[in-house]
Structure formats: structure tokens, C-alpha cells
Write an enzyme that holds these catalytic residues in place. Structure first.
Site, PDB file in Angstrom:
ATOM      1  N   SER A  12     -58.902  96.472 -21.101  1.00  0.00           N
ATOM      2  CA  SER A  12     -57.572  95.885 -20.877  1.00  0.00           C
ATOM      3  C   SER A  12     -56.488  96.808 -21.442  1.00  0.00           C
ATOM      4  O   SER A  12     -55.302  96.504 -21.326  1.00  0.00           O
ATOM      5  CB  SER A  12     -57.470  94.499 -21.527  1.00  0.00           C
TER       6      SER A  12
ATOM      7  N   SER B 211     -30.258 100.160   8.065  1.00  0.00           N
ATOM      8  CA  SER B 211     -31.471 100.210   8.878  1.00  0.00           C
ATOM      9  C   SER B 211     -31.710 101.653   9.281  1.00  0.00           C
ATOM     10  O   SER B 211     -30.771 102.404   9.530  1.00  0.00           O
ATOM     11  CB  SER B 211     -31.281  99.339  10.120  1.00  0.00           C
TER      12      SER B 211
ATOM     13  N   GLN C  70     -58.931  87.152 -20.931  1.00  0.00           N
ATOM     14  CA  GLN C  70     -58.283  88.470 -20.913  1.00  0.00           C
ATOM     15  C   GLN C  70     -57.412  88.623 -19.664  1.00  0.00           C
ATOM     16  O   GLN C  70     -56.464  89.409 -19.648  1.00  0.00           O
ATOM     17  CB  GLN C  70     -59.351  89.566 -20.962  1.00  0.00           C
TER      18      GLN C  70
ATOM     19  N   LYS D 236     -26.384  97.962  10.926  1.00  0.00           N
ATOM     20  CA  LYS D 236     -26.950  96.958  10.016  1.00  0.00           C
ATOM     21  C   LYS D 236     -26.524  97.134   8.566  1.00  0.00           C
ATOM     22  O   LYS D 236     -26.372  98.240   8.068  1.00  0.00           O
ATOM     23  CB  LYS D 236     -28.492  96.995  10.080  1.00  0.00           C
TER      24      LYS D 236
ATOM     25  N   ASN E 163     -60.098  87.356 -31.392  1.00  0.00           N
ATOM     26  CA  ASN E 163     -59.685  86.114 -30.717  1.00  0.00           C
ATOM     27  C   ASN E 163     -58.398  85.535 -31.304  1.00  0.00           C
ATOM     28  O   ASN E 163     -57.490  85.150 -30.574  1.00  0.00           O
ATOM     29  CB  ASN E 163     -60.813  85.081 -30.769  1.00  0.00           C
TER      30      ASN E 163
ATOM     31  N   ASN F 240     -28.033  95.072   5.347  1.00  0.00           N
ATOM     32  CA  ASN F 240     -29.031  94.036   5.078  1.00  0.00           C
ATOM     33  C   ASN F 240     -29.017  93.562   3.624  1.00  0.00           C
ATOM     34  O   ASN F 240     -28.881  94.373   2.704  1.00  0.00           O
ATOM     35  CB  ASN F 240     -30.431  94.557   5.414  1.00  0.00           C
TER      36      ASN F 240
ATOM     37  N   TYR G  32     -63.110  80.698 -26.904  1.00  0.00           N
ATOM     38  CA  TYR G  32     -62.758  81.930 -26.198  1.00  0.00           C
ATOM     39  C   TYR G  32     -63.783  82.234 -25.115  1.00  0.00           C
ATOM     40  O   TYR G  32     -64.982  82.094 -25.323  1.00  0.00           O
ATOM     41  CB  TYR G  32     -62.674  83.124 -27.170  1.00  0.00           C
TER      42      TYR G  32
ATOM     43  N   THR H 298     -25.876  69.513   4.124  1.00  0.00           N
ATOM     44  CA  THR H 298     -27.195  68.901   3.955  1.00  0.00           C
ATOM     45  C   THR H 298     -27.902  69.168   5.275  1.00  0.00           C
ATOM     46  O   THR H 298     -27.244  69.254   6.326  1.00  0.00           O
ATOM     47  CB  THR H 298     -27.129  67.372   3.717  1.00  0.00           C
ATOM     48  N   HIS H 299     -29.219  69.346   5.219  1.00  0.00           N
ATOM     49  CA  HIS H 299     -30.002  69.703   6.415  1.00  0.00           C
ATOM     50  C   HIS H 299     -29.457  70.978   7.081  1.00  0.00           C
ATOM     51  O   HIS H 299     -29.610  71.164   8.279  1.00  0.00           O
ATOM     52  CB  HIS H 299     -30.023  68.564   7.443  1.00  0.00           C
TER      53      HIS H 299
ATOM     54  N   GLU I 115     -33.435  89.131  -0.238  1.00  0.00           N
ATOM     55  CA  GLU I 115     -34.741  88.917   0.386  1.00  0.00           C
ATOM     56  C   GLU I 115     -35.872  89.241  -0.584  1.00  0.00           C
ATOM     57  O   GLU I 115     -36.872  88.532  -0.652  1.00  0.00           O
ATOM     58  CB  GLU I 115     -34.862  89.766   1.648  1.00  0.00           C
TER      59      GLU I 115
ATOM     60  N   LYS J  88     -53.167  88.282 -19.167  1.00  0.00           N
ATOM     61  CA  LYS J  88     -52.065  89.213 -19.405  1.00  0.00           C
ATOM     62  C   LYS J  88     -51.446  89.860 -18.164  1.00  0.00           C
ATOM     63  O   LYS J  88     -50.211  89.954 -18.100  1.00  0.00           O
ATOM     64  CB  LYS J  88     -52.496  90.271 -20.427  1.00  0.00           C
TER      65      LYS J  88
HETATM   66  N1  ARG Z   1     -58.911  92.033 -24.952  1.00  0.00           N
HETATM   67  C1  ARG Z   1     -59.331  90.696 -25.274  1.00  0.00           C
HETATM   68  C2  ARG Z   1     -58.427  89.692 -24.546  1.00  0.00           C
HETATM   69  O1  ARG Z   1     -57.404  90.074 -24.114  1.00  0.00           O
HETATM   70  C3  ARG Z   1     -59.216  90.469 -26.748  1.00  0.00           C
HETATM   71  C4  ARG Z   1     -60.146  89.422 -27.270  1.00  0.00           C
HETATM   72  C5  ARG Z   1     -61.540  89.887 -27.132  1.00  0.00           C
HETATM   73  N2  ARG Z   1     -62.464  88.973 -27.703  1.00  0.00           N
HETATM   74  C6  ARG Z   1     -63.785  88.981 -27.473  1.00  0.00           C
HETATM   75  N3  ARG Z   1     -64.473  88.086 -28.031  1.00  0.00           N
HETATM   76  N4  ARG Z   1     -64.326  89.832 -26.647  1.00  0.00           N
HETATM   77  O2  ARG Z   1     -58.737  88.543 -24.394  1.00  0.00           O
END
Ligand code: ARG
Length: 450
Positions: free
Chosen positions: A20, A274, A319, A280, A107, A282, A314, A152-153, A287, A322
Site C-alpha cells: 500500500s 471544440s 487496507q 463552440k 492496526n 463548452n 482487523y 419546478t419540473h 460537466e 485508503k
Molecule cells: N497497510 C495496512 C492497512 O492499511 C496496515 C495495517 C496492517 N495490519 C496487518 N495486520 N496486516 O490496513
């Protein structure tokens, strides 16, 4: 990090699959702040000497600078931001670095980092919403008395002013800020000390850590603290809602800048041409705002679906929280900034707005109200005006030019005075209604509160 139990290296494909660091690197300032607070609690608990603590703190702050200045080399083999930083720290300061993870798990660490990240971003998004509100209020002031049709509408309904229409969006954005604030309040508790899921046999001062990190308190259940991603889902919802508001504003502007409406002129700097059709101009910003809102909503769904089947506590699925979080935060900040700039530069075409509002049909309801004021029940008044409208449509004589008394004796000639936009707006004085005086008062209220 877990070499004790394993006799084989992690497959490089699994490393690529599970890493990650390519995206969670951006948690680094929060990871470092969390680690310093954690180390200080270790010092107080007698787990670190002053020298060890200083080495950890100094080492972490140097790593932070190196990351900021692009000198830090992230390693996919070290999976995530937590292990990248810890491993580098140990490399730089030796054995003391290996003590940092005492009474902590990735965690509770990742939960802490993401809470801090969300908190920081909430403040940024709130500020950006605030800027857009101010810009909208400025435009509302400029066009406080410019009459336009309200719909409205998507059919012309009754006259309003451009100022009133724009202030509607200021209200929506204010609710978004309120929701951000709620979300911030709920997320601002420290999960550090929850360990992997069951706390630790080594008890650090959780309250002190929380205080150092600006949290209002500590989480009350270690299992919930580890499994909880509600705060991310909540933030993704608030961002989606804000996106939906801006998407609706975009839709209004897209309609308004069409030749059919012609209510607004967006600046050249905020429109595109365009490659084929030379004439044009735009409204791509609008959009794209509308289009990107789909992504924001998708990111919320992404996380909710990822969470729905997870047992406590967990699971690695988490993960995946994110990428949607980072994407939504980046997207909404950009959307807010570009819309603020575009709206500041747009010009309303007041003549076109007024012309569109000048159809006497828009005051049919006011005519019914005039009948009501003379004692006619509203349902009857509605029917009588309906007859007048039908007559106008059939004969082609504008509503305000018809001989109303010939349609029904309940009508009087004086009732024709309703056919004035000025009178119609001036009469709408109840709180929330679009009389120019009200709109101006609202503008002053917003200016004072923003
Ligand atoms: N990179 C992990 C996450 O974003 C961190 C936690 C990892 N924990 C584990 N028990 N493997 O969730």
C-alpha cells in the site's frame, strides 16, 4: 518484520499485490506524529531512556524532512508507510528504533494515522467550502435584485431573483460544513493503545498520547477501535453530498449557458472550445464536476461494500479504505477550487433572465392569491385562473391583457395589478421568500457569519 516465523520470502507477486506504500505514503506526517507521541508515552513508562527517546524523535523528524523533500526511498518490500518509516528509523538510529513498536500494532497505528489524516483534510475541505460560499454570496450580492424565473419540473414556475437562487447553494454548502464538523467531532478520539485488537499487557498513558495528538479523548473498546472505519465512510458520504450539491449547481449552469437559456456567460478561462466546431464554448468545468460526482458516490459505495461482511476486528480488506478516501479528498478539493474560480468570473445576463421571467403566466399563482384575498376559496380561485390561462393559450392574448371580468365576475380590474414583477417579489416577505429586501438581508447575514 515477521521473519521469525517464516522460512520463505514473500513472493514478489504477493508483495506487489499487497503493498500500500504506493498510496499510503501520504500518511507520513501523521504516522510520524503518532510515533513520537507513542515514544513519549514509552519514555514516561520507563520503557525508553531519555537518549533513546531523543534518538527516536530526532530520527523520525529527519525522516519526515527527507520524505517532504523527496529524498526518501520507499520500498514495496516493506509494504506500507508504517514499516517503511520504522525500518528506516532502525537503520538510522539502531536498536532504539526496534523498541518503538512496543505496545503498538500496525492496526491501531493505521487507525490513528487515518483519523489524523481525515481530521486535517476535513479542515481543508471546510475552508474550501467557505471560500466557495463567500464567492457565491458575492455573486448573489451583485445580482440581488436581478429577476429570473424559478423552475419546478424544469418548467418556469414563479419569479425569483438570481441572488435568491445562488443563496440556495450557500445554504446547501453550510449543511455540508455542519456535517464535516459532526464527522470531525466523532472521529477525534485516539485508538492508539488498542494494539492488534486486545490492547496490551504494557499499559501506556493513552490519555497523554491522545492529548499530544489533539484528540478529544480515547476510544473505549479496543476491538471496535481496530475494526472501525465509520469515520471514513462518514467523510466519504459528506464529500459525496457536497459533490451532489456542486453537481446540481453545475447542471443549473450548464442549462443557463446554453443558447436556449442564455442566462449566464462563463469566462473564456473556464470554458473550452471544440476541436471541430469553431463556434463552440463548452462548460467542461461544470460537466466534469457533474461527472466526478459519480466517482465520489462510487468511492462511498466502494468502502461500504468492503466493510459490510467483515468480522471483527482487523481484516486486510481494510487496507482498501485508503484509495477511495484519498481520491475523494483530492477530487472534492479540486472541484471546490475550480468552481470557486469559475463562479467568481461568471457574468449573469440580466436582460435574458428578466425576459424569461417576464411571461405573465409566471404570476398566475399571484392572480389566484388576489382572488383568495377577495374571499374566493383557493380551489375555486385555482380553477378560475386555470380558465383564464386556457383562454390566453387559446386566444394568444397574454394573461395580463385578457378581460378577466368577462371570464368570471369574481375578478376585478384592480386584480391586474398583480402583473408586475416588482410587486410580485416585494410581496414575498416571509422569512425564506425571495423579496429583494429579504435577499439583501440574507446576504448581510451571510457576510457577517462567513
Ligand atoms: N497497510 C495496512 C492497512 O492499511 C496496515 C495495517 C496492517 N495490519 C496487518 N495486520 N496486516 O490496513
Amino acid at each position: 518484520m515477521w521473519k521469525g516465523r517464516f522460512s520463505q520470502d514473500t513472493s514478489s507477486l504477493v508483495q506487489r499485490f499487497g503493498e500500500s506504500i504506493s498510496y499510503d505514503w501520504r500518511l507520513f506526517p501523521h504516522d510520524i506524529a503518532g510515533s513520537i507521541a507513542h515514544a513519549r508515552a514509552q519514555l514516561k513508562a520507563g520503557l525508553l531512556t531519555e537518549e533513546e527517546f531523543s534518538a527516536i524523535e530526532k530520527g523520525l523528524l529527519e525522516i519526515e524532512i527527507d520524505i517532504r523533500e523527496g529524498r526518501f526511498e520507499f520500498k514495496t518490500s516493506l509494504e506500507d508507510i508504517h514499516m517503511n518509516i520504522e525500518s528506516e528509523l532502525t537503520k538510522r538510529i539502531g536498536a532504539a528504533g526496534g523498541k518503538l513498536h512496543t505496545a503498538r500494532s500496525r492496526n491501531d497505528q493505521v487507525a490513528t494515522d487515518t483519523r489524523l489524516y481525515c481530521r486535517t483534510q476535513i479542515d481543508g475541505i471546510s475552508g474550501a467550502i467557505h471560500d466557495l460560499q463567500k464567492t457565491l454570496v458575492g455573486k448573489a450580492e451583485q445580482y440581488a435584485a436581478s429577476v429570473m424565473p424559478g423552475y419546478t419540473h424544469l418548467q418556469r414556475g414563479q419569479p425569483v431573483t438570481v441572488g435568491h437562487h445562488l443563496l440556495a447553494y450557500v445554504e446547501m454548502l453550510q449543511r455540508d460544513k455542519g456535517r464535516l464538523n459532526d464527522c470531525r467531532r466523532r472521529l477525534n478520539v485516539s485508538p492508539l493503545g488498542s494494539g492488534a485488537l486486545a490492547g496490551s499487557t504494557i499499559n501506556l498513558d493513552r490519555e497523554a498520547i491522545a492529548e499530544e495528538l489533539g484528540f478529544d479523548g480515547v476510544t473505549r473498546n479496543s476491538m471496535d477501535a481496530i475494526a472501525d472505519r465509520d469515520y471514513i465512510a462518514e467523510l466519504l458520504f459528506v464529500i459525496s453530498m457536497c459533490g451532489v450539491h456542486l453537481s446540481r449547481l453545475s447542471e443549473d449552469l450548464i442549462l443557463w449557458c446554453s443558447s436556449e437559456f442564455g442566462f449566464v456567460a462563463l469566462s473564456d478561462a473556464h470554458t473550452t472550445g471544440s476541436s471541430l466546431m469553431p463556434q463552440k464554448k463548452n462548460p467542461d468545468v461544470c460537466e466534469l464536476t457533474r461527472g466526478k460526482t459519480g466517482r465520489l458516490v462510487g468511492n462511498l459505495m466502494n468502502l461500504l461494500v468492503a466493510m459490510k461482511g467483515l468480522p471483527l476486528t482487523y481484516n486486510r480488506d481494510l487496507q482498501e479504505d485508503k484509495p477511495p478516501l484519498f481520491d475523494s479528498v483530492d477530487t472534492i478539493l479540486l472541484v471546490l477550487a475550480v468552481n470557486t474560480e469559475m463562479i467568481a468570473a461568471m457574468e449573469m445576463r440580466e436582460d435574458r433572465c428578466l425576459a424569461a421571467a417576464s411571461d405573465p403566466m409566471l404570476l398566475a399563482t399571484d392572480l389566484a392569491d388576489a382572488l383568495v384575498k377577495s374571499g374566493v376559496p383557493f380551489r375555486t380561485a385555482h380553477e378560475l385562473v386555470g380558465k383564464a390561462v386556457a383562454e390566453s393559450v387559446k386566444s394568444g392574448v397574454p394573461l395580463d391583457a385578457l378581460d378577466l371580468t368577462a371570464i368570471d365576475p369574481a375578478y376585478t380590474d384592480a386584480m391586474k395589478s398583480v402583473f408586475s414583477l416588482e410587486t410580485a417579489l416585494a410581496a414575498r416577505t416571509n422569512p425564506g421568500a425571495p423579496s429583494v429586501a429579504n435577499v439583501k438581508r440574507e446576504i448581510e447575514r451571510w457576510k457577517a457569519s462567513l
